[in-house]
Design a protein around this motif. Structure first.
Motif, PDB file in Angstrom:
ATOM      1  N   SER A 242       9.027  11.663   5.174  1.00  0.00           N
ATOM      2  CA  SER A 242       9.207  12.417   6.412  1.00  0.00           C
ATOM      3  C   SER A 242       8.217  11.939   7.473  1.00  0.00           C
ATOM      4  CB  SER A 242       8.985  13.911   6.142  1.00  0.00           C
ATOM      5  OG  SER A 242       9.020  14.654   7.352  1.00  0.00           O
ATOM      6  N   ILE A 243       8.694  11.906   8.733  1.00  0.00           N
ATOM      7  CA  ILE A 243       7.859  11.500   9.869  1.00  0.00           C
ATOM      8  C   ILE A 243       7.654  12.720  10.768  1.00  0.00           C
ATOM      9  CG2 ILE A 243       7.677   9.928  11.831  1.00  0.00           C
ATOM     10  CD1 ILE A 243       9.836   8.204  10.391  1.00  0.00           C
ATOM     11  N   PRO A 244       6.419  13.166  11.012  1.00  0.00           N
ATOM     12  CA  PRO A 244       5.143  12.560  10.628  1.00  0.00           C
ATOM     13  C   PRO A 244       4.490  13.228   9.406  1.00  0.00           C
ATOM     14  CG  PRO A 244       4.728  14.187  12.303  1.00  0.00           C
ATOM     15  CD  PRO A 244       6.214  14.245  12.005  1.00  0.00           C
ATOM     16  N   ASP A 245       5.200  14.110   8.711  1.00  0.00           N
ATOM     17  CA  ASP A 245       4.557  14.863   7.625  1.00  0.00           C
ATOM     18  C   ASP A 245       3.999  13.951   6.535  1.00  0.00           C
ATOM     19  OD1 ASP A 245       5.162  17.192   8.941  1.00  0.00           O
ATOM     20  OD2 ASP A 245       7.030  17.541   7.843  1.00  0.00           O
ATOM     21  N   ASP A 246       4.776  12.927   6.164  1.00  0.00           N
ATOM     22  CA  ASP A 246       4.302  11.992   5.143  1.00  0.00           C
ATOM     23  C   ASP A 246       3.627  10.769   5.762  1.00  0.00           C
ATOM     24  OD1 ASP A 246       5.327  13.514   2.953  1.00  0.00           O
ATOM     25  OD2 ASP A 246       7.333  12.750   3.410  1.00  0.00           O
ATOM     26  N   VAL A 247       4.271  10.202   6.756  1.00  0.00           N
ATOM     27  CA  VAL A 247       3.749   8.994   7.413  1.00  0.00           C
ATOM     28  C   VAL A 247       3.951   9.122   8.920  1.00  0.00           C
ATOM     29  CG1 VAL A 247       3.876   6.476   7.601  1.00  0.00           C
ATOM     30  CG2 VAL A 247       4.353   7.581   5.409  1.00  0.00           C
ATOM     31  N   SER A 248       2.882   8.897   9.676  1.00  0.00           N
ATOM     32  CA  SER A 248       2.992   8.859  11.134  1.00  0.00           C
ATOM     33  C   SER A 248       3.403   7.454  11.576  1.00  0.00           C
ATOM     34  CB  SER A 248       1.653   9.227  11.781  1.00  0.00           C
ATOM     35  OG  SER A 248       1.364  10.595  11.626  1.00  0.00           O
ATOM     36  N   VAL A 249       4.116   7.378  12.704  1.00  0.00           N
ATOM     37  CA  VAL A 249       4.568   6.088  13.242  1.00  0.00           C
ATOM     38  C   VAL A 249       4.242   6.034  14.732  1.00  0.00           C
ATOM     39  CG1 VAL A 249       6.528   4.555  13.654  1.00  0.00           C
ATOM     40  CG2 VAL A 249       6.430   5.920  11.552  1.00  0.00           C
TER      41      VAL A 249
ATOM     42  N   GLU B 217       0.847  -1.201   0.000  1.00  0.00           N
ATOM     43  CA  GLU B 217       0.000   0.000   0.000  1.00  0.00           C
ATOM     44  C   GLU B 217       0.881   1.249   0.000  1.00  0.00           C
ATOM     45  OE1 GLU B 217      -2.231   2.244  -0.719  1.00  0.00           O
ATOM     46  OE2 GLU B 217      -3.732   0.805   0.011  1.00  0.00           O
ATOM     47  N   PRO B 218       1.299   1.710  -1.194  1.00  0.00           N
ATOM     48  CA  PRO B 218       2.217   2.857  -1.278  1.00  0.00           C
ATOM     49  C   PRO B 218       1.663   4.144  -0.682  1.00  0.00           C
ATOM     50  CG  PRO B 218       2.108   1.670  -3.371  1.00  0.00           C
ATOM     51  CD  PRO B 218       1.006   1.136  -2.524  1.00  0.00           C
ATOM     52  N   SER B 219       0.341   4.250  -0.557  1.00  0.00           N
ATOM     53  CA  SER B 219      -0.252   5.499  -0.071  1.00  0.00           C
ATOM     54  C   SER B 219      -0.532   5.492   1.433  1.00  0.00           C
ATOM     55  CB  SER B 219      -1.556   5.777  -0.826  1.00  0.00           C
ATOM     56  OG  SER B 219      -2.484   4.728  -0.628  1.00  0.00           O
ATOM     57  N   LEU B 220       0.138   4.625   2.185  1.00  0.00           N
ATOM     58  CA  LEU B 220      -0.043   4.600   3.642  1.00  0.00           C
ATOM     59  C   LEU B 220       0.229   5.971   4.250  1.00  0.00           C
ATOM     60  CD1 LEU B 220       1.711   1.303   4.833  1.00  0.00           C
ATOM     61  CD2 LEU B 220      -0.740   1.767   4.762  1.00  0.00           C
ATOM     62  N   THR B 221      -0.562   6.323   5.239  1.00  0.00           N
ATOM     63  CA  THR B 221      -0.295   7.578   5.954  1.00  0.00           C
ATOM     64  C   THR B 221       0.134   7.328   7.399  1.00  0.00           C
ATOM     65  OG1 THR B 221      -2.593   7.831   6.707  1.00  0.00           O
ATOM     66  CG2 THR B 221      -2.008   8.771   4.540  1.00  0.00           C
ATOM     67  N   ALA B 222       0.043   6.081   7.852  1.00  0.00           N
ATOM     68  CA  ALA B 222       0.452   5.771   9.230  1.00  0.00           C
ATOM     69  C   ALA B 222       0.882   4.308   9.331  1.00  0.00           C
ATOM     70  CB  ALA B 222      -0.681   6.051  10.214  1.00  0.00           C
ATOM     71  N   VAL B 223       1.829   4.062  10.233  1.00  0.00           N
ATOM     72  CA  VAL B 223       2.293   2.698  10.531  1.00  0.00           C
ATOM     73  C   VAL B 223       2.236   2.506  12.038  1.00  0.00           C
ATOM     74  CG1 VAL B 223       4.245   1.111  10.521  1.00  0.00           C
ATOM     75  CG2 VAL B 223       3.799   2.553   8.519  1.00  0.00           C
ATOM     76  N   VAL B 224       1.554   1.451  12.449  1.00  0.00           N
ATOM     77  CA  VAL B 224       1.532   1.059  13.855  1.00  0.00           C
ATOM     78  C   VAL B 224       2.485  -0.115  14.016  1.00  0.00           C
ATOM     79  CG1 VAL B 224       0.138   0.208  15.776  1.00  0.00           C
ATOM     80  CG2 VAL B 224      -0.851   1.821  14.144  1.00  0.00           C
TER      81      VAL B 224
END
Length: 355
Positions: free
Chosen positions: A285-292, A258-265
């Motif tokens: 960039s974290i969290p601008d592109d993807v939150s973790v 899923e290339p369009s993920l916005t968050a990873v848990v």
């Protein structure tokens, strides 16, 4: 019919002399042979002789603390805290705490329990999630039951409750282990996912721990429950170990799925560090592109860049309480079980989605 040393030797496929060496501990024996002998001793419920049988009902100054990986701060913190409470204290008899590192091996877990039984351990503390295997769970319960019958206190710390089988001749009825401190992994994971949903995230990937562990299942269940309540479809999920490399590799797989993920848990904070590294290597960039988000709030979580949003489990407090329960310094909780809740810690690794 009384089991003899020769019976044990035949079951273990070794000589009686080898059985004697293993039980007396006065001669080097190959690890595989030692485990085979101890397994036979346990299966046949063998005791050395009449005096030894009576001694088996006594307890020593030994306390065993079983951990999956002592190098993992999750286990190290709990073991260290438990050990701090196991010392004798003013006017009390000193106890020796021995940390048994299983490496996640179910066979080693059973072997250590057998060894602690043979050493007449005063108490045993088992930490961390349990293996999701009915056969292994029954074997662990049987061994803990024998330890309890001999007078050892049994404490589970960070594990689900475990029911012991009934002892013969009315020695002990079936029931829960003396004391269980179970972590609310489902509730903590639910709150973590609810936080991401409140920030607008709808495409959330999950890096889970090993499939066969109770901790993994409970945290995944909490995550999925939060998504279901919000009417959000689950994102991709990848299982791996509870280490940084697994977090790195699994996050790359999530991005492939899923290339369009916005968050990873992540399954825990260590896995979350690996996830952050993978995202940075992909130019995100974290969290601008993807939150973790992680779990446990291990000591390095606040020093990560950005600091990790996570669920804080009171690992030190739980470990210390387990030590007090093992020493009889604190009463067993009502029903034998106490739930330890986590606290959501919101930090810089999560933010509102731009998608």
């Amino acid at each position: 019919m009384t089991t003899t040393l020769a019976d044990v030797a035949a079951r273990a496929r070794v000589s009686p002399a080898t059985v004697s060496r293993v039980l007396n501990g006065n001669y080097p024996v190959a690890a595989a042979t030692r485990e085979r002998v101890l397994r036979a001793v346990d299966e046949l419920d063998y005791v050395l002789n009449g005096p030894a049988s009576s001694l088996a009902a006594a307890t020593s100054d030994l306390v065993g603390i079983l951990v999956n990986d002592i190098a993992d701060p999750f286990f190290g913190i709990m073991a260290g805290a438990a050990q701090s409470e196991i010392g004798g204290g003013p006017g009390a008899r000193e106890k020796l705490a021995v940390v048994c590192n299983t490496g996640g091996s179910p066979e080693r877990e059973l072997t250590y329990l057998t060894l602690l039984q043979r050493q007449r351990a005063a108490a045993v503390i088992l930490t961390g999630g349990a293996l999701e295997d009915p056969g292994h769970a029954a074997a662990v319960a049987a061994k803990l039951g024998r330890l309890a019958e001999a007078g050892a206190r049994i404490v589970l710390c960070g594990r689900p409750p475990l029911v012991l089988p009934a002892a013969g001749a009315g020695v002990r009825p079936a029931g829960p282990v003396a004391a269980t401190l179970t972590f609310d992994n489902r509730g903590g994971s639910r709150r973590l996912t609810e936080h991401l949903l409140a920030l607008g995230h709808r495409r959330i990937g999950y890096v889970a721990g090993p499939e066969e562990r109770t901790t993994t299942r409970h945290r995944v269940e909490g995550h999925l429950a939060a998504l279901a309540d919000a009417g959000v479809a689950p994102g991709p999920l990848v299982h791996g170990s509870y280490d940084r490399r697994s977090g790195y590799d699994a996050t790359l797989e999530l991005l492939r799925l899923e290339p369009s993920l916005t968050a990873v848990v992540a399954a825990n904070d260590t896995v979350a560090l690996g996830a952050c590294a993978a995202l940075r290597d992909r130019g995100l960039s974290i969290p601008d592109d993807v939150s973790v988000a992680g779990f446990d709030d291990l000591p390095f979580s606040t020093d990560a860049v950005p600091a990790l949003t996570t669920v804080r489990l009171p690992l030190y407090e739980a470990g210390a309480r387990a030590g007090r329960l093992a020493m009889g310094k604190e009463p067993v909780p009502p029903g034998g079980i106490a739930t330890v809740h986590g606290e959501l810690m919101v930090r810089g690794s999560t933010g509102r989605t731009r998608a």
